[in-house]
Design an enzyme around this catalytic site. Structure first.
Site, short mmCIF file in Angstrom:
data_model
loop_
_atom_site.label_atom_id
_atom_site.label_comp_id
_atom_site.label_asym_id
_atom_site.label_seq_id
_atom_site.Cartn_x
_atom_site.Cartn_y
_atom_site.Cartn_z
N SER A 25 -2.11 -23.00 18.52
CA SER A 25 -2.11 -22.61 17.11
C SER A 25 -1.11 -23.40 16.26
O SER A 25 -1.43 -23.78 15.13
CB SER A 25 -1.85 -21.11 16.96
OG SER A 25 -2.96 -20.41 17.48
N LYS A 72 -1.51 -7.55 21.17
CA LYS A 72 -2.48 -7.26 20.11
C LYS A 72 -2.64 -5.77 19.82
O LYS A 72 -2.84 -5.37 18.68
CB LYS A 72 -3.83 -7.88 20.42
CG LYS A 72 -3.81 -9.41 20.39
CD LYS A 72 -5.18 -9.98 20.61
CE LYS A 72 -5.10 -11.50 20.73
NZ LYS A 72 -6.41 -12.13 20.82
N ASP A 108 -10.41 -12.27 15.53
CA ASP A 108 -10.98 -12.79 16.78
C ASP A 108 -12.50 -12.69 16.77
O ASP A 108 -13.20 -13.63 17.17
CB ASP A 108 -10.44 -11.99 17.98
CG ASP A 108 -9.02 -12.41 18.36
OD1 ASP A 108 -8.64 -13.56 18.08
OD2 ASP A 108 -8.31 -11.57 18.93
N GLY A 133 -12.83 -6.64 28.96
CA GLY A 133 -11.42 -6.48 28.61
C GLY A 133 -11.21 -6.56 27.10
O GLY A 133 -12.15 -6.39 26.32
N GLY A 239 -14.52 -22.92 24.01
CA GLY A 239 -13.55 -21.95 23.49
C GLY A 239 -12.73 -22.44 22.30
O GLY A 239 -12.16 -21.63 21.57
P1 ATR Z 1 -8.47 -9.75 28.20
O1 ATR Z 1 -7.73 -8.94 27.21
O2 ATR Z 1 -8.07 -11.21 28.25
O3 ATR Z 1 -9.97 -9.60 28.11
P2 ATR Z 1 -8.27 -7.90 30.42
O4 ATR Z 1 -8.32 -6.72 29.53
O5 ATR Z 1 -7.29 -7.89 31.57
O6 ATR Z 1 -7.96 -9.24 29.64
O7 ATR Z 1 -9.74 -8.17 30.99
C1 ATR Z 1 -10.02 -9.22 31.81
C2 ATR Z 1 -11.53 -9.31 32.03
O8 ATR Z 1 -11.80 -10.43 32.85
C3 ATR Z 1 -12.13 -8.13 32.74
O9 ATR Z 1 -13.46 -7.98 32.32
C4 ATR Z 1 -12.06 -8.57 34.20
O10 ATR Z 1 -12.95 -7.92 35.05
P3 ATR Z 1 -12.55 -6.52 35.73
O11 ATR Z 1 -12.71 -5.47 34.66
O12 ATR Z 1 -13.49 -6.37 36.84
O13 ATR Z 1 -11.10 -6.66 36.19
C5 ATR Z 1 -12.46 -9.99 34.04
N1 ATR Z 1 -12.04 -10.90 35.12
C6 ATR Z 1 -10.80 -11.42 35.33
N2 ATR Z 1 -10.83 -12.26 36.39
C7 ATR Z 1 -12.11 -12.29 36.84
C8 ATR Z 1 -12.79 -12.99 37.91
N3 ATR Z 1 -12.14 -13.83 38.73
N4 ATR Z 1 -14.11 -12.78 38.07
C9 ATR Z 1 -14.78 -11.93 37.27
N5 ATR Z 1 -14.20 -11.24 36.25
C10 ATR Z 1 -12.89 -11.42 36.04
#
Ligand code: ATR
Length: 282
Positions: A25, A72, A108, A133, A239
């Site tokens: 940013s 956030k 976002d 997430g 992204g």
């Molecule tokens: P963010 O705020 O960045 O979205 P988060 O709330 O921790 O972070 O959510 C991370 C997301 O990435 C979730 O959907 C997580 O899946 P789970 O709910 O099963 O934990 C997903 N995620 C992270 N690593 C992953 C991986 N290696 N494969 C599949 N899903 C993944």
């Protein structure tokens, strides 16, 4: 004799996060300030605690802040006022100083919607969101608000179900993805980010020509997910486009003027390429 010290007043902006120092940013915003000849500075504020960072920003007279992981939701609670989107998403990624205190906004979701709208219509179109997430919440909100028919899939099914219930859309088990044939797919998890494993096993033939596939991860610019999608003939959106448009919206809200989108995109692309060059040498 020494020349008198000139005091030049600069407006202060910044990004608060943990970590914040790798954020792209500052490069994007600084390029925008410079292009418009503004006396403004945008700094990365690495913070242990959000409340303290906000106090420091208050003391120093910051005009606006970007807020990133993991603050956030906390930022949302510190605002005296937030927009409807932030209310629905439960998080704020942008704050602006007013006489009464900090007011907040979520840009976002706009980042995703604007990046997608450059290449596809959203109204009435089916869209799959992978992940449940914080990032997914903004994406789901943006797609629903734009009139798309949304499905959520997530590694942990219960989280997909809960998010779908919250926004009134559908969810689908990860191992049942061939049940749907979305026009748009948005990958919102950190899987595939440099240094994290990529763990999806998508059904064979899942990606098709004509699909629009977006990954919100931008390091690397071409994630394994995007590479697979493009290989199958889908149109890939990386992204950086989301990062760009959430920033464009922040800029125009803080400064109350249009953001120099082209300059910001160019600065981001250059910085991201440098980052990749560095990563490939490590
Ligand atoms: P963010 O705020 O960045 O979205 P988060 O709330 O921790 O972070 O959510 C991370 C997301 O990435 C979730 O959907 C997580 O899946 P789970 O709910 O099963 O934990 C997903 N995620 C992270 N690593 C992953 C991986 N290696 N494969 C599949 N899903 C993944």
């Amino acid at each position: 004799m020494r020349a008198p010290v000139q005091s030049v007043q600069h407006e202060l902006y910044g990004v608060v996060g943990r970590p914040a120092r790798h954020s792209l940013s500052p490069v994007m915003m600084q390029a925008a300030f410079q292009a418009l000849g503004l006396r403004a500075v945008y700094l990365a504020l690495e913070a242990e605690a959000f409340r303290e960072a906000l106090s420091v920003a208050d003391l120093l007279g910051f005009r606006g802040l970007s807020v990133t992981v993991p603050f956030k939701q906390e930022a949302f609670r510190h605002c005296i006022r937030v927009d409807d989107a932030a209310h629905s998403i439960g998080a704020v990624n942008t704050v602006r100083r007013t006489d009464a205190g900090w007011e907040g906004r979520n840009t976002d979701w706009l980042g995703t919607v604007r990046a997608l709208r450059r290449v596809t219509a959203l109204e009435g179109v089916s869209a799959l969101v992978i992940g449940a997430g914080g990032a997914a919440r903004g994406v789901v909100y943006g797609l629903m608000r734009s009139g798309a028919e949304v499905f959520i899939a997530n590694r942990t099914e219960s989280r997909a179900r809960d998010l779908a219930a919250l926004f009134g859309c559908a969810w689908v088990p990860m191992n049942d993805l061939d049940r749907i044939s979305p026009k748009i797919v948005v990958q919102t998890t950190t899987a595939g980010m440099s240094g994290t494993p990529y763990g999806f096993s998508l059904p064979a033939g899942f990606f098709r020509p004509g699909m629009v596939v977006m990954d919100i991860v931008y390091n690397p610019l071409e994630t394994p997910f995007l590479r697979q999608a493009r290989h199958a003939g889908a149109l890939g959106v990386d992204g950086l486009e989301m990062l760009l448009y959430q920033g464009v919206e922040q800029f125009s809200w803080w400064l109350q003027r249009p953001a120099p989108e082209g300059v910001m995109r160019e600065a981001l692309r250059r910085a991201a390429q440098r980052l990749q060059g560095k990563a490939s040498h490590e």
